[in-house]
Design an enzyme around this catalytic site. Sequence first.
Site, mmCIF file in Angstrom:
data_model
loop_
_atom_site.group_PDB
_atom_site.id
_atom_site.type_symbol
_atom_site.label_atom_id
_atom_site.label_comp_id
_atom_site.label_asym_id
_atom_site.label_seq_id
_atom_site.Cartn_x
_atom_site.Cartn_y
_atom_site.Cartn_z
ATOM 1 C CE LYS A 97 -11.754 -0.403 -9.494
ATOM 2 N NZ LYS A 97 -10.590 -0.849 -8.828
ATOM 3 C CB SER A 145 -11.574 3.981 -3.972
ATOM 4 O OG SER A 145 -11.654 5.085 -2.834
ATOM 5 C CG ASP A 170 -27.229 15.565 -8.842
ATOM 6 O OD1 ASP A 170 -26.608 14.954 -7.729
ATOM 7 O OD2 ASP A 170 -28.136 15.243 -9.362
ATOM 8 C CB THR A 219 -16.760 -0.511 -8.987
ATOM 9 O OG1 THR A 219 -17.861 -0.085 -8.715
ATOM 10 C CG2 THR A 219 -15.967 0.099 -10.083
ATOM 11 C CG ASP A 220 -22.409 -1.457 -8.463
ATOM 12 O OD1 ASP A 220 -21.153 -0.374 -8.087
ATOM 13 O OD2 ASP A 220 -23.203 -1.310 -7.953
ATOM 14 C CD GLU A 221 -19.450 3.920 -8.575
ATOM 15 O OE1 GLU A 221 -19.026 5.026 -9.122
ATOM 16 O OE2 GLU A 221 -19.379 3.880 -7.321
ATOM 17 C CG ASP A 246 -1.845 0.819 1.062
ATOM 18 O OD1 ASP A 246 -3.127 0.514 1.155
ATOM 19 O OD2 ASP A 246 -2.037 2.154 0.829
ATOM 20 C CE LYS A 284 -15.178 6.908 -1.544
ATOM 21 N NZ LYS A 284 -14.304 5.389 -1.464
ATOM 22 C CE1 TYR A 326 -13.287 4.005 -8.146
ATOM 23 C CE2 TYR A 326 -15.731 4.054 -8.386
ATOM 24 C CZ TYR A 326 -14.249 3.392 -8.045
ATOM 25 O OH TYR A 326 -14.511 2.193 -7.392
ATOM 26 C CB SER A 327 -17.342 4.425 -13.117
ATOM 27 O OG SER A 327 -17.656 5.518 -13.960
HETATM 28 P P1 NAD Z 1 -9.725 3.043 -0.460
HETATM 29 O O1 NAD Z 1 -9.725 4.614 -1.124
HETATM 30 O O2 NAD Z 1 -10.357 3.236 1.099
HETATM 31 O O3 NAD Z 1 -8.435 2.466 -0.463
HETATM 32 C C1 NAD Z 1 -7.605 2.326 -1.501
HETATM 33 C C2 NAD Z 1 -6.278 2.040 -0.804
HETATM 34 O O4 NAD Z 1 -5.472 1.929 -2.096
HETATM 35 C C3 NAD Z 1 -5.607 3.040 0.046
HETATM 36 O O5 NAD Z 1 -5.059 2.443 1.199
HETATM 37 C C4 NAD Z 1 -4.425 3.685 -0.581
HETATM 38 O O6 NAD Z 1 -3.272 3.995 0.091
HETATM 39 C C5 NAD Z 1 -4.030 2.613 -1.817
HETATM 40 N N1 NAD Z 1 -3.345 2.922 -2.957
HETATM 41 C C6 NAD Z 1 -3.686 4.030 -3.865
HETATM 42 N N2 NAD Z 1 -2.997 4.140 -4.845
HETATM 43 C C7 NAD Z 1 -1.955 3.126 -4.631
HETATM 44 C C8 NAD Z 1 -0.777 2.884 -5.394
HETATM 45 N N3 NAD Z 1 -0.366 3.606 -6.369
HETATM 46 N N4 NAD Z 1 -0.150 1.765 -4.963
HETATM 47 C C9 NAD Z 1 -0.376 1.152 -3.613
HETATM 48 N N5 NAD Z 1 -1.480 1.369 -3.120
HETATM 49 C C10 NAD Z 1 -2.202 2.523 -3.376
HETATM 50 O O7 NAD Z 1 -10.669 2.194 -1.369
HETATM 51 P P2 NAD Z 1 -11.830 0.962 -1.059
HETATM 52 O O8 NAD Z 1 -13.194 1.784 -0.675
HETATM 53 O O9 NAD Z 1 -11.328 0.312 0.068
HETATM 54 O O10 NAD Z 1 -11.808 0.279 -2.369
HETATM 55 C C11 NAD Z 1 -10.820 -0.809 -2.666
HETATM 56 C C12 NAD Z 1 -11.010 -1.051 -3.927
HETATM 57 O O11 NAD Z 1 -12.348 -1.867 -4.105
HETATM 58 C C13 NAD Z 1 -10.687 -0.086 -5.198
HETATM 59 O O12 NAD Z 1 -10.384 -0.934 -6.151
HETATM 60 C C14 NAD Z 1 -12.309 0.253 -5.379
HETATM 61 O O13 NAD Z 1 -12.525 0.428 -6.888
HETATM 62 C C15 NAD Z 1 -13.157 -1.232 -5.196
HETATM 63 N N6 NAD Z 1 -14.539 -0.993 -4.740
HETATM 64 C C16 NAD Z 1 -14.933 -0.121 -3.803
HETATM 65 C C17 NAD Z 1 -16.408 -0.109 -3.460
HETATM 66 C C18 NAD Z 1 -16.856 0.683 -2.362
HETATM 67 O O14 NAD Z 1 -18.068 0.792 -2.188
HETATM 68 N N7 NAD Z 1 -15.787 1.231 -1.511
HETATM 69 C C19 NAD Z 1 -17.023 -0.876 -4.219
HETATM 70 C C20 NAD Z 1 -16.607 -1.681 -5.154
HETATM 71 C C21 NAD Z 1 -15.321 -1.644 -5.482
HETATM 72 P P1 TYD Z 2 -20.311 7.568 -2.323
HETATM 73 O O1 TYD Z 2 -20.193 6.921 -1.034
HETATM 74 O O2 TYD Z 2 -19.209 8.872 -2.829
HETATM 75 O O3 TYD Z 2 -20.246 6.349 -3.483
HETATM 76 P P2 TYD Z 2 -20.381 6.248 -5.018
HETATM 77 O O4 TYD Z 2 -20.435 7.570 -5.385
HETATM 78 O O5 TYD Z 2 -19.564 5.549 -5.319
HETATM 79 O O6 TYD Z 2 -21.648 5.704 -5.140
HETATM 80 O O7 TYD Z 2 -21.717 8.051 -2.589
HETATM 81 C C1 TYD Z 2 -22.778 7.390 -2.584
HETATM 82 C C2 TYD Z 2 -24.136 8.088 -2.772
HETATM 83 O O8 TYD Z 2 -24.204 9.097 -1.855
HETATM 84 C C3 TYD Z 2 -24.104 8.793 -4.297
HETATM 85 O O9 TYD Z 2 -25.332 8.901 -4.945
HETATM 86 C C4 TYD Z 2 -23.516 10.256 -4.000
HETATM 87 C C5 TYD Z 2 -24.362 10.320 -2.418
HETATM 88 N N1 TYD Z 2 -23.524 11.512 -1.775
HETATM 89 C C6 TYD Z 2 -24.223 12.533 -1.240
HETATM 90 O O10 TYD Z 2 -25.595 12.713 -1.565
HETATM 91 N N2 TYD Z 2 -23.542 13.387 -0.397
HETATM 92 C C7 TYD Z 2 -22.643 13.269 -0.137
HETATM 93 O O11 TYD Z 2 -21.843 14.070 0.740
HETATM 94 C C8 TYD Z 2 -21.756 12.235 -0.518
HETATM 95 C C9 TYD Z 2 -20.343 11.954 -0.489
HETATM 96 C C10 TYD Z 2 -22.294 11.259 -1.419
#
Ligand code: NAD
Ligand code: TYD
Length: 341
Positions: free
Chosen positions: A154, A85, A272, A125-127, A33, A189, A150-151
Amino acid sequence: MNVLVTGGCGFIGSNLVRYLRRERPEWTVVNLDLLTYAGNLENLSDLEGDPRHVFVRGDISDRSLVEPLLSTHAIDAVLHLAAESHVDRSILGPEVFITTNVLGTQRLLEACRAQRVKRFVMVSTDEVYGSLGPTGAFTESSPLQPSSPYSASKTSSDLVALAYHHTFGMDVVVTRCSNNYGRYQFPEKLIPLMVVNALHDKPLPVYGDGANVRDWLHVEDHCQALLRALEQGRAGEVYNIGGGAERRNIDIVKAILGLVGKPESLIQYVKDRPGHDRRYAIDPSKIRAELGWTPAHTFEQALAETVRWYVDHPTWWTRVMSGEYLRYFETQYRGRLQGRA
Ligand code: NAD
Ligand code: TYD
């Protein structure tokens, strides 16, 4: 078995490292990481001193680091989570998303190919599917129509990983998961942000009309699905992972306010998000049928437990958000910065 988890200090990664140590105690988990703003070693402080968790600070793009790491630890499989992410950050500054998510993934794949890693799980991701109307759900063959930088990044990395399977015969499995919630999620988030703001009596910013829908999955259920994908998934296949818990953002925000005992007057509707996807929903039939996976947590109960965790851990989120943790890290973990590989 020796596995490399990339991004193991982030939200899902740290939960996954802990989950693997618990469920597969005989395995060694190497955690690579970079510790960006989203990665914190403190997320794994309970594993301090665990000889089967090896933390290495570094960039997935750095082949001069990654290849020796793979060979030194005789890595059998990689669970690739490291990424930028957050959708909102990708709108403010897309470049690092392309660098890390697309180029970084390709370089990591190349290192794994050179070192003959046996399996590569690409955590996508589903995105990648874009936005749904009021009905229907994403299947693995839904068109890929990402909306945000982002999406899009990914989607690119997901397809590059599949290309390494088709072109080079690498054993790659791709997972596409819905929105996760649980402990150690960076408070930018939706769920942790709303909890932290509510606790400070700050406005809760709801984008647009608040009627956007996400399918929420508890992070431990995601970890279980990733382990199934690693152990039983078929090479070259994609598995959607979903929680079967579709909720409107506004309903989640109101539920959080109820849980922390704060008034709904804190809700503030704001402009939005540009290109905001309206609705995500997952058809999980494939992973259920092939890997026997279904989520174990129910949303309302697990949301309440999650909110309680944030209420009980103000020191964690205060440090993480103030950047103080970075300074703390420098003094507490200076030795570990060199890595233990
Ligand atoms: P996060 O942002 O909390 O964690 C990402 C981690 O990657 C961090 O610890 C960061 O330090 C590390 N990182 C970033 N750039 C790096 C690099 N160049 N080399 C090494 N490490 C690096 O993200 P998360 O929410 O834990 O998501 C993890 C994975 O799951 C991502 O690939 C994301 O796209 C995917 N994902 C997340 C969700 C969600 O709801 N959070 C849903 C579906 C998929
Ligand atoms: P988020 O947690 O950023 O995840 P993602 O965009 O990957 O789905 O956002 C979840 C939902 O919440 C998304 O529809 C955007 C909305 N959102 C808000 O309405 N207010 C906020 O401050 C944030 C961060 C997200």
